[in-house]
Motif scaffolding. Structure first.
Motif, PDB file in Angstrom:
ATOM      1  N   LYS A 440      47.782  67.929 -34.756  1.00 11.34           N
ATOM      2  CA  LYS A 440      48.012  67.293 -36.059  1.00 11.34           C
ATOM      3  C   LYS A 440      49.342  67.727 -36.684  1.00 11.34           C
ATOM      4  CE  LYS A 440      44.135  64.940 -36.484  1.00 11.34           C
ATOM      5  NZ  LYS A 440      44.116  63.463 -36.704  1.00 11.34           N
ATOM      6  N   TRP A 441      50.267  68.181 -35.866  1.00  9.12           N
ATOM      7  CA  TRP A 441      51.552  68.661 -36.384  1.00  9.12           C
ATOM      8  C   TRP A 441      52.289  67.564 -37.161  1.00  9.12           C
ATOM      9  CZ3 TRP A 441      53.516  73.391 -36.908  1.00  9.12           C
ATOM     10  CH2 TRP A 441      54.890  73.547 -37.109  1.00  9.12           C
ATOM     11  N   ARG A 442      52.397  66.373 -36.574  1.00  5.46           N
ATOM     12  CA  ARG A 442      53.118  65.284 -37.222  1.00  5.46           C
ATOM     13  C   ARG A 442      52.437  64.882 -38.521  1.00  5.46           C
ATOM     14  NH1 ARG A 442      57.644  64.033 -38.423  1.00  5.46           N
ATOM     15  NH2 ARG A 442      58.170  64.648 -36.294  1.00  5.46           N
ATOM     16  N   GLU A 443      51.111  64.836 -38.524  1.00 10.03           N
ATOM     17  CA  GLU A 443      50.399  64.486 -39.757  1.00 10.03           C
ATOM     18  C   GLU A 443      50.664  65.524 -40.857  1.00 10.03           C
ATOM     19  OE1 GLU A 443      47.953  62.580 -36.444  1.00 10.03           O
ATOM     20  OE2 GLU A 443      49.260  64.324 -36.738  1.00 10.03           O
ATOM     21  N   PHE A 444      50.710  66.805 -40.460  1.00  9.11           N
ATOM     22  CA  PHE A 444      50.999  67.835 -41.452  1.00  9.11           C
ATOM     23  C   PHE A 444      52.393  67.638 -42.037  1.00  9.11           C
ATOM     24  CE2 PHE A 444      52.728  71.801 -42.945  1.00  9.11           C
ATOM     25  CZ  PHE A 444      51.689  72.349 -43.682  1.00  9.11           C
ATOM     26  N   LEU A 445      53.378  67.390 -41.192  1.00  6.29           N
ATOM     27  CA  LEU A 445      54.746  67.213 -41.678  1.00  6.29           C
ATOM     28  C   LEU A 445      54.845  66.025 -42.628  1.00  6.29           C
ATOM     29  CD1 LEU A 445      56.978  67.926 -38.538  1.00  6.29           C
ATOM     30  CD2 LEU A 445      56.211  69.503 -40.320  1.00  6.29           C
ATOM     31  N   ASP A 446      54.077  64.971 -42.353  1.00  5.22           N
ATOM     32  CA  ASP A 446      54.101  63.801 -43.237  1.00  5.22           C
ATOM     33  C   ASP A 446      53.528  64.139 -44.613  1.00  5.22           C
ATOM     34  OD1 ASP A 446      55.228  62.281 -41.231  1.00  5.22           O
ATOM     35  OD2 ASP A 446      53.336  61.344 -40.626  1.00  5.22           O
ATOM     36  N   VAL A 447      52.417  64.881 -44.642  1.00  6.51           N
ATOM     37  CA  VAL A 447      51.828  65.287 -45.924  1.00  6.51           C
ATOM     38  C   VAL A 447      52.781  66.221 -46.653  1.00  6.51           C
ATOM     39  CG1 VAL A 447      49.967  66.628 -46.990  1.00  6.51           C
ATOM     40  CG2 VAL A 447      49.432  64.930 -45.236  1.00  6.51           C
ATOM     41  N   ARG A 448      53.383  67.148 -45.929  1.00  5.48           N
ATOM     42  CA  ARG A 448      54.311  68.075 -46.562  1.00  5.48           C
ATOM     43  C   ARG A 448      55.487  67.347 -47.201  1.00  5.48           C
ATOM     44  NH1 ARG A 448      58.232  70.366 -47.659  1.00  5.48           N
ATOM     45  NH2 ARG A 448      59.437  68.821 -46.489  1.00  5.48           N
ATOM     46  N   ALA A 449      56.045  66.384 -46.466  1.00  6.76           N
ATOM     47  CA  ALA A 449      57.186  65.634 -46.986  1.00  6.76           C
ATOM     48  C   ALA A 449      56.806  64.807 -48.208  1.00  6.76           C
ATOM     49  CB  ALA A 449      57.759  64.737 -45.896  1.00  6.76           C
ATOM     50  N   ALA A 450      55.587  64.282 -48.230  1.00  6.51           N
ATOM     51  CA  ALA A 450      55.154  63.483 -49.382  1.00  6.51           C
ATOM     52  C   ALA A 450      54.950  64.350 -50.617  1.00  6.51           C
ATOM     53  CB  ALA A 450      53.866  62.745 -49.037  1.00  6.51           C
ATOM     54  N   LEU A 451      54.444  65.568 -50.439  1.00  2.00           N
ATOM     55  CA  LEU A 451      54.168  66.437 -51.582  1.00  2.00           C
ATOM     56  C   LEU A 451      55.417  67.175 -52.065  1.00  2.00           C
ATOM     57  CD1 LEU A 451      50.772  68.008 -50.431  1.00  2.00           C
ATOM     58  CD2 LEU A 451      51.119  66.221 -52.153  1.00  2.00           C
ATOM     59  N   ASP A 452      56.345  67.442 -51.149  1.00  2.00           N
ATOM     60  CA  ASP A 452      57.543  68.217 -51.491  1.00  2.00           C
ATOM     61  C   ASP A 452      58.759  67.579 -50.827  1.00  2.00           C
ATOM     62  OD1 ASP A 452      59.316  70.194 -52.304  1.00  2.00           O
ATOM     63  OD2 ASP A 452      58.735  71.605 -50.733  1.00  2.00           O
ATOM     64  N   PRO A 453      59.121  66.376 -51.247  1.00  2.00           N
ATOM     65  CA  PRO A 453      60.195  65.649 -50.556  1.00  2.00           C
ATOM     66  C   PRO A 453      61.546  66.344 -50.615  1.00  2.00           C
ATOM     67  CG  PRO A 453      59.604  64.556 -52.618  1.00  2.00           C
ATOM     68  CD  PRO A 453      58.561  65.610 -52.372  1.00  2.00           C
ATOM     69  N   ASP A 454      61.766  67.184 -51.617  1.00  2.00           N
ATOM     70  CA  ASP A 454      63.045  67.876 -51.740  1.00  2.00           C
ATOM     71  C   ASP A 454      63.046  69.250 -51.071  1.00  2.00           C
ATOM     72  OD1 ASP A 454      64.093  65.761 -53.301  1.00  2.00           O
ATOM     73  OD2 ASP A 454      63.097  66.575 -55.076  1.00  2.00           O
ATOM     74  N   GLY A 455      61.928  69.616 -50.464  1.00  2.00           N
ATOM     75  CA  GLY A 455      61.865  70.890 -49.743  1.00  2.00           C
ATOM     76  C   GLY A 455      62.004  72.104 -50.639  1.00  2.00           C
ATOM     77  N   ARG A 456      61.479  72.033 -51.860  1.00  2.00           N
ATOM     78  CA  ARG A 456      61.635  73.153 -52.792  1.00  2.00           C
ATOM     79  C   ARG A 456      60.827  74.383 -52.371  1.00  2.00           C
ATOM     80  NH1 ARG A 456      63.823  72.983 -57.420  1.00  2.00           N
ATOM     81  NH2 ARG A 456      62.206  74.076 -58.608  1.00  2.00           N
ATOM     82  N   MET A 457      59.796  74.188 -51.541  1.00  2.00           N
ATOM     83  CA  MET A 457      58.985  75.315 -51.084  1.00  2.00           C
ATOM     84  C   MET A 457      59.491  75.914 -49.768  1.00  2.00           C
ATOM     85  SD  MET A 457      56.758  75.363 -53.533  1.00  2.00           S
ATOM     86  CE  MET A 457      55.798  76.730 -52.890  1.00  2.00           C
TER      87      MET A 457
END
Length: 469
Positions: A440-457
């Motif tokens: 589920k690596w790709r699915e995780f990256l998609d959720v991460r990008a949606a929640l933090d699109p600017d990569g602040r975390m």
């Protein structure tokens, strides 16, 4: 004579000249903490370091919000990268930042509980060592606990921290709901039925989706446990490992390098009268093993002989107490650690290779090597994702000594078994390898990008992990 007394006496029989000729085992090559400095903004910056003293950061800001609303505003405005610190017990570079270091110390304690469902909602900043005294009065207990209880719930779940027991999951496996505050300032309640994709990603998230403020955990009735510790020839412990792992609620073994014996620990529910654990012996024993290594590490046969003599009179230890006084142990001797999780059938073959490698190439090693078992689960970045059962092997290096050469020599053994490292412990894998080993690596990256699109975390380490550097 007790084993600790024998080790001290054996060391005294050897000459001081032997000690003077010992190698420093890489101590001079260890990273050093930076001094306080003045940042580009003209403000004084103080260094942060993790528990082992190996990882450092120089944050521009330190924040400890007192409410979710304050946290939501902070995440939108404070300098990035924003990194929750937890208890600083990760050995990877998860926390270091030159942006904002975030403490959840104001998000702790028991928030609510359901007596009939045996669930409890706890602040994410609650330390594992505090949970017992919160849950026991309401008649609840964690099904399992890690062997160190200084981590926060948030830090432990974010990295997939676990105890041992082949029918028992890691801490995150018992989360039934959580609340996440995102870098955009959203406050999201998640469960298997409410935002299930975020729930599946957030249970083990490396702190990369935002900040979790509370968890609801599925618990069991409070109870007593009986803990037995004994020594046995390491070959016999390995031969009977599967049998004992199946027979006991919790079971693990420790291999003592250059010793014919290993340590076994079994924990089971009981109604027997209380017999509390005595004073912790492990810390002194580890330091005596270091002393013996320093003196006779160059002569493995003598070292084995002395260790075998020192351990032959060990009497089994038994203790009965409430669950939260039995699971964890005091770990006062600092170290750095690498732990890999393997398919259960690969555990013992991999361990035999690790043991052979240590005894052939690493006379400097003295820290016991730990073998545990864990039930699989379905959190997307759980090291146990998709496994029925997993096994783990943890190797340690004394905190004053360089861990990298030792870990680099052991780590390739795990690759043939497609091992997955503990997220809080040292490893060298890259985003390409993680993508191959996590379905589920790709699915995780998609959720991460949606929640933090600017990569602040995301600090530089996490950008490398996710292939964004």
């Amino acid at each position: 004579m007790k084993r600790r007394e024998f080790l001290a006496g054996a060391a005294g029989l050897l000459t001081a000249g032997t000690l003077a000729g010992c190698d420093d085992h890489g101590a001079s090559r260890m990273p050093q903490a930076p001094a306080a400095a003045i940042g580009p903004d003209g403000r004084k910056r103080l260094p942060w370091q993790n528990w082992s003293g190996y990882r450092f950061g120089m944050p521009a800001e330190r924040a400890a919000p007192v409410s979710e609303d304050e946290l939501a505003e902070l995440l939108k405005k404070t300098p990035a990268p924003i990194r929750p610190a937890g208890a600083g017990h990760s050995f990877t570079e998860l926390v270091p930042t030159d942006g904002t270091l975030l403490s959840l110390r104001n998000f702790s304690g028991l928030i609510a509980h359901d007596a009939s469902a045996l669930t409890a909602t706890l602040g994410a900043g609650t330390k594992l060592g505090q949970i017992g005294e919160l849950l026991d009065p309401i008649g609840q207990a964690l099904p399992n606990m890690p062997d160190i209880d200084q981590q926060t719930i948030a830090g432990a779940t974010a990295t997939g921290t676990h105890g041992t027991g082949q029918t028992l999951g890691a801490l995150h496996a018992y989360a039934t709901a959580l609340r996440l505050v995102t870098p955009r300032g959203e406050i999201i309640d998640c469960s298997r039925t409410q935002h299930p994709e975020i729930f599946d990603a957030a249970r083990v998230s490396l702190g990369s989706l935002g900040v979790i403020t509370q968890f609801t955990l599925q618990n069991v009735p409070t109870h007593r446990l009986k803990r037995r510790v004994w020594l046995e020839p390491i070959d016999a412990l390995v031969e009977r490992f599967d049998e004992r792992a199946a027979a006991h609620h919790s079971f693990e073994i420790y291999y003592i390098p250059f010793c014919s014996h290993g340590v076994a620990i079994a924990i089971d529910p009981t109604d027997e009268p209380l017999r509390p654990r005595g004073a912790e012996q492990d810390n002194n024993a580890v330091m005596e093993m270091k002393k013996l290594r320093d003196l006779v590490g160059w002569w493995p046969a003598l070292r084995r002989r002395l260790l075998d003599l020192a351990t032959q009179d060990f009497q089994p230890e038994e203790a009965v107490d409430l669950w939260y006084r039995i699971f964890p142990s005091s770990r006062e001797v600092r170290f750095n650690e690498m732990e890999y999780h393997l398919p259960r059938e690969a555990l013992l073959p991999a361990f035999k290779q690790v043991r052979a490698r240590v005894e052939a190439h690493h006379p400097e090693e003295f820290f016991p090597i730990e073998l545990r078992v864990v039930r699989g689960d379905d959190a997307w970045l759980s090291p146990f994702h998709g496994h029925d059962r997993s096994g783990s092997i943890a190797v340690h290096r004394y905190y004053k000594e360089d861990p990298l050469p030792y870990f680099a020599d052991i780590e390739p053994i795990y690759q043939a078994y497609e091992g997955r490292p503990h997220w809080g412990k040292m490893n060298t894998l890259d985003a390409k390898t993680f993508a191959q080993r996590y379905p589920k690596w790709r699915e995780f990256l998609d959720v991460r990008a949606a929640l933090d699109p600017d990569g602040r975390m995301l600090n530089p380490y996490l950008r490398r992990v996710f292939g964004l550097a």
